[in-house]
Enzyme design. Structure first.
Site, PDB file in Angstrom:
ATOM      1  N   CYS A  33     -93.847  47.500  50.129  1.00 32.05           N
ATOM      2  CA  CYS A  33     -94.585  48.772  49.975  1.00 32.05           C
ATOM      3  C   CYS A  33     -95.910  48.731  50.738  1.00 32.05           C
ATOM      4  CB  CYS A  33     -94.802  49.010  48.477  1.00 32.05           C
ATOM      5  SG  CYS A  33     -96.017  50.256  48.078  1.00 32.05           S
ATOM      6  N   CYS A  36     -99.053  49.702  48.737  1.00 33.43           N
ATOM      7  CA  CYS A  36     -99.348  48.627  47.779  1.00 33.43           C
ATOM      8  C   CYS A  36    -100.193  47.546  48.449  1.00 33.43           C
ATOM      9  CB  CYS A  36     -98.058  47.985  47.258  1.00 33.43           C
ATOM     10  SG  CYS A  36     -96.978  49.103  46.356  1.00 33.43           S
TER      11      CYS A  36
END
Length: 108
Positions: A33, A36
């Site tokens: 991600c 993230c």
């Protein structure tokens, strides 16, 4: 994962988060991600600065599917703030440090 943040798992969630003596911000993330990875260093800084007020914990959703499923997490990064064993607030998506810090302070 840096020194200031704490890695948690499905099995440690209850002890580390729900039974914690101070508020806990759980960052649900995954290795693949992009957003993230953007907020990882920001959370690390906040953990260092606000260590006495809030615990910053990180849970990898790929390795720990039970807890994210229990809390209905559909997108990551999702940050959930728990206080006194209860979910108090949720934020989805990457935020700038100032906005994230203000949100945490509002909740604790």
């Amino acid at each position: 994962m840096g020194a200031a943040t704490k890695a948690i798992t499905d099995t440690s969630f209850e002890a580390d988060v729900l039974k914690s003596g101070q508020p806990v911000l759980v960052d649900f993330w995954a290795e693949w991600c992009g957003p993230c990875k953007m907020i990882g260093p920001i959370l690390e800084e906040i953990a260092g600065e606000m260590g006495g007020q809030v615990t910053i914990a990180k849970m990898n959703v790929d390795e720990n599917p039970m807890t994210p499923s229990k809390y209905g997490i559909r997108g990551i990064p999702t940050m959930m703030l728990f206080k006194g064993g209860e979910l108090k607030a949720t934020k989805v998506g990457a935020l700038p440090k100032a906005a994230l810090q203000a949100w945490i302070k509002e909740q604790i």
